[in-house]
Scaffold this motif. Structure first.
Motif, mmCIF file in Angstrom:
data_model
loop_
_atom_site.group_PDB
_atom_site.id
_atom_site.type_symbol
_atom_site.label_atom_id
_atom_site.label_comp_id
_atom_site.label_asym_id
_atom_site.label_seq_id
_atom_site.Cartn_x
_atom_site.Cartn_y
_atom_site.Cartn_z
ATOM 1 N N ILE A 163 35.755 22.504 45.661
ATOM 2 C CA ILE A 163 35.195 21.159 45.535
ATOM 3 C C ILE A 163 35.548 20.495 44.202
ATOM 4 C CG2 ILE A 163 33.285 21.626 47.094
ATOM 5 C CD1 ILE A 163 31.508 21.927 44.583
ATOM 6 N N SER A 164 36.298 21.185 43.350
ATOM 7 C CA SER A 164 36.594 20.625 42.033
ATOM 8 C C SER A 164 37.720 19.608 42.056
ATOM 9 C CB SER A 164 36.925 21.744 41.048
ATOM 10 O OG SER A 164 38.106 22.410 41.448
ATOM 11 N N GLY A 165 38.412 19.435 43.172
ATOM 12 C CA GLY A 165 39.479 18.455 43.261
ATOM 13 C C GLY A 165 40.845 19.068 43.004
ATOM 14 N N VAL A 166 41.820 18.215 42.845
ATOM 15 C CA VAL A 166 43.196 18.649 42.633
ATOM 16 C C VAL A 166 43.349 19.202 41.221
ATOM 17 C CG1 VAL A 166 45.597 17.864 42.544
ATOM 18 C CG2 VAL A 166 44.062 16.965 44.281
ATOM 19 N N ILE A 167 44.046 20.323 41.121
ATOM 20 C CA ILE A 167 44.330 20.946 39.828
ATOM 21 C C ILE A 167 45.833 20.889 39.615
ATOM 22 C CG2 ILE A 167 44.263 23.077 38.496
ATOM 23 C CD1 ILE A 167 41.865 23.913 40.213
ATOM 24 N N ALA A 168 46.260 20.527 38.415
ATOM 25 C CA ALA A 168 47.678 20.501 38.073
ATOM 26 C C ALA A 168 47.967 21.642 37.116
ATOM 27 C CB ALA A 168 48.048 19.181 37.420
ATOM 28 N N ALA A 169 49.146 22.218 37.252
ATOM 29 C CA ALA A 169 49.568 23.290 36.356
ATOM 30 C C ALA A 169 50.939 22.938 35.794
ATOM 31 C CB ALA A 169 49.629 24.623 37.084
#
Length: 60
Positions: free
Chosen positions: A11-17
C-alpha cells in the motif's frame, strides 16, 4: 538507471530504485525485493512525481 516497481500487495505506492547498469546487475535484480525492504535505504522521492519512495542502490 531508475527502475520503478509497484505491487498490488503493497500500500506504500510505487518505489523507484536507482541502479548502475553494469557489473552485477543480475545479482542486484535477484536481491532487489529484500533490499527494498530495508527502510534505512529509502528516502522520500520529492523530485520524482512517478514514485513515492526512492532507494539509491548505485553503490551496491
Amino acid at each position: 538507471m531508475r527502475l520503478y516497481m509497484d505491487s498490488a500487495d503493497d500500500i506504500s505506492g510505487v518505489i523507484a530504485a536507482d541502479v548502475r547498469p553494469g557489473g552485477a546487475l543480475t545479482a542486484l535484480l535477484a536481491a532487489l525485493p529484500s533490499l527494498l525492504g530495508e527502510e534505512w535505504r529509502a528516502s522520500e522521492a520529492v523530485d520524482d512525481p512517478h514514485c513515492r519512495y526512492l532507494v539509491d542502490l548505485t553503490d551496491w
